[in-house]
Design an enzyme around this catalytic site. Sequence first.
Site, short mmCIF file in Angstrom:
data_model
loop_
_atom_site.label_atom_id
_atom_site.label_comp_id
_atom_site.label_asym_id
_atom_site.label_seq_id
_atom_site.Cartn_x
_atom_site.Cartn_y
_atom_site.Cartn_z
N ALA A 122 0.81 -1.22 0.00
CA ALA A 122 0.00 0.00 0.00
C ALA A 122 0.84 1.28 0.00
O ALA A 122 0.40 2.32 -0.49
CB ALA A 122 -0.95 -0.01 1.19
N GLN A 127 0.50 -6.46 -3.32
CA GLN A 127 -0.57 -6.69 -2.36
C GLN A 127 -1.70 -5.69 -2.59
O GLN A 127 -2.74 -5.76 -1.96
CB GLN A 127 -0.05 -6.52 -0.93
CG GLN A 127 1.07 -7.48 -0.58
CD GLN A 127 1.77 -7.07 0.71
OE1 GLN A 127 1.31 -7.35 1.80
NE2 GLN A 127 2.89 -6.39 0.58
N ASP A 179 -5.57 -1.66 -6.06
CA ASP A 179 -6.02 -0.42 -6.72
C ASP A 179 -5.81 -0.40 -8.24
O ASP A 179 -6.23 0.55 -8.90
CB ASP A 179 -5.32 0.80 -6.09
CG ASP A 179 -3.80 0.67 -6.07
OD1 ASP A 179 -3.23 0.06 -7.00
OD2 ASP A 179 -3.18 1.20 -5.13
N HIS A 237 -3.88 -9.92 -3.73
CA HIS A 237 -5.13 -9.67 -3.00
C HIS A 237 -6.27 -9.23 -3.91
O HIS A 237 -7.25 -8.67 -3.45
CB HIS A 237 -4.88 -8.63 -1.89
CG HIS A 237 -3.93 -9.13 -0.84
ND1 HIS A 237 -3.21 -8.30 0.00
CD2 HIS A 237 -3.58 -10.39 -0.49
CE1 HIS A 237 -2.46 -9.04 0.81
NE2 HIS A 237 -2.66 -10.30 0.52
N SER A 290 4.65 -2.88 4.90
CA SER A 290 5.10 -3.10 6.28
C SER A 290 5.54 -4.55 6.47
O SER A 290 6.08 -4.90 7.51
CB SER A 290 3.96 -2.77 7.25
OG SER A 290 2.86 -3.63 7.02
N ASN A 296 11.08 1.49 2.21
CA ASN A 296 9.87 1.65 3.01
C ASN A 296 10.08 2.78 4.01
O ASN A 296 11.15 2.88 4.59
CB ASN A 296 9.55 0.35 3.75
CG ASN A 296 8.10 0.30 4.18
OD1 ASN A 296 7.21 0.31 3.32
ND2 ASN A 296 7.84 0.27 5.46
P1 NAD Z 1 0.66 -1.35 5.25
O1 NAD Z 1 -0.30 -0.24 5.46
O2 NAD Z 1 0.73 -2.42 6.30
O3 NAD Z 1 2.14 -0.78 5.11
C1 NAD Z 1 2.46 0.25 4.23
C2 NAD Z 1 3.92 0.61 4.48
O4 NAD Z 1 4.28 1.55 3.49
C3 NAD Z 1 4.17 1.24 5.84
O5 NAD Z 1 5.19 0.53 6.51
C4 NAD Z 1 4.61 2.68 5.50
O6 NAD Z 1 5.66 3.13 6.33
C5 NAD Z 1 5.07 2.56 4.08
N1 NAD Z 1 4.88 3.75 3.25
C6 NAD Z 1 3.82 4.61 3.23
N2 NAD Z 1 3.98 5.54 2.28
C7 NAD Z 1 5.17 5.26 1.67
C8 NAD Z 1 5.89 5.85 0.61
N3 NAD Z 1 5.45 6.93 -0.03
N4 NAD Z 1 7.09 5.29 0.24
C9 NAD Z 1 7.59 4.20 0.90
N5 NAD Z 1 6.93 3.61 1.93
C10 NAD Z 1 5.74 4.13 2.29
O7 NAD Z 1 0.37 -1.95 3.81
P2 NAD Z 1 0.74 -3.38 3.21
O8 NAD Z 1 2.02 -3.85 3.78
O9 NAD Z 1 0.56 -3.28 1.76
O10 NAD Z 1 -0.37 -4.37 3.78
C11 NAD Z 1 -1.69 -3.97 3.98
C12 NAD Z 1 -2.76 -4.60 3.14
O11 NAD Z 1 -3.56 -3.52 2.80
C13 NAD Z 1 -2.38 -5.20 1.83
O12 NAD Z 1 -2.71 -6.51 1.89
C14 NAD Z 1 -3.25 -4.50 0.77
O13 NAD Z 1 -4.06 -5.45 0.11
C15 NAD Z 1 -4.16 -3.62 1.55
N6 NAD Z 1 -4.29 -2.21 1.09
C16 NAD Z 1 -4.14 -1.91 -0.23
C17 NAD Z 1 -4.24 -0.58 -0.64
C18 NAD Z 1 -4.09 -0.27 -2.10
O14 NAD Z 1 -4.43 -1.09 -2.95
N7 NAD Z 1 -3.55 0.91 -2.46
C19 NAD Z 1 -4.48 0.44 0.29
C20 NAD Z 1 -4.63 0.08 1.65
C21 NAD Z 1 -4.52 -1.25 2.03
#
Ligand code: NAD
Length: 267
Positions: free
Chosen positions: A45, A126, A129, A144, A216, A238
Amino acid sequence: MKLEEDKEMRINQKGVEDIMVDDNVIKNFADIISKNNNIVVFTGAGVSTESNIPDFRSEDGLYKQKQKYTYRPEQIISHSFWKNRTEIFYDYYFNNMVYKDAKPNYSHVSIAELEKMGKVKAVVTQNIDGLHQNSGSKNVLELHGSVERNYCISCGQYYDLQTILDKGEKIPICEKCSGIIKPDVVLYEEELNQKVMQAAIKAIRQADVLIVMGTSLSVYPAAGLVDYFKGKSLVLINKSTTPYDKKANLIIHEKAGEVMKFVMALI
Ligand code: NAD
Ligand code: ZN
């Protein structure tokens, strides 16, 4: 402190945000990309926050935001919640998980560019979008699923995102059979698509370089995919620390899109 400041370079160019990354780290990263043609990128994400889609675990992520719902997001986006409290599920889903107008940012664009150059062989994501495909990436493995695809649970009829948004129903209903339309998104308590998972394992196992971006690494089984990597260089970008930081050959705690602007300029 002076020494510390000298070591790190504050980069400030037109259109590029200030980021604090050691100049050598950027050069090393560019070098790894330049020398390798079997790269897999694994995203979460965090690569889409620069497209204004909130992630889950950042300070302004969905898990920290105050919501009108009395349930936690982790509860709402589960299979049992979808089944038992369907209307609240869709209310949360359409208001917090669907960003129809979001545009790819430089992370997505640079990954697509590296695929065109023959360097990136697969993007394992993951994210739900669809922004990797929107920016031109072809081999995208969506662990996902995607908000773009939706199916009637009774007759299997396909609906794209725009069609169900246009319907404007609290619970999207199939026009053919009146069954409930469900997004092709893996909810908590649901299994991942095994074909996609196997393809992701294969790509990561065979890769020489794995670039992990904006995740994360705390959602399993997706996070465990990193363990299949046996190649030369594990690069982790990250904003915050992850449980895999110690395993990485190169680690950058900065915004992925901004980092990629500097790296791509050297390739
Ligand atoms: P997460 O929210 O657990 O972790 C996101 C990580 O990205 C965080 O550790 C944060 O520090 C880091 N981060 C945020 N902005 C950043 C940037 N600009 N550059 C670098 N790092 C950055 O998300 P995850 O690990 O993907 O797991 C969460 C679940 O949420 C996934 O399974 C996903 O399916 C779902 N999800 C998806 C979306 C999407 O499709 N955009 C949005 C929200 C959640
Ligand atoms: Zn139907």
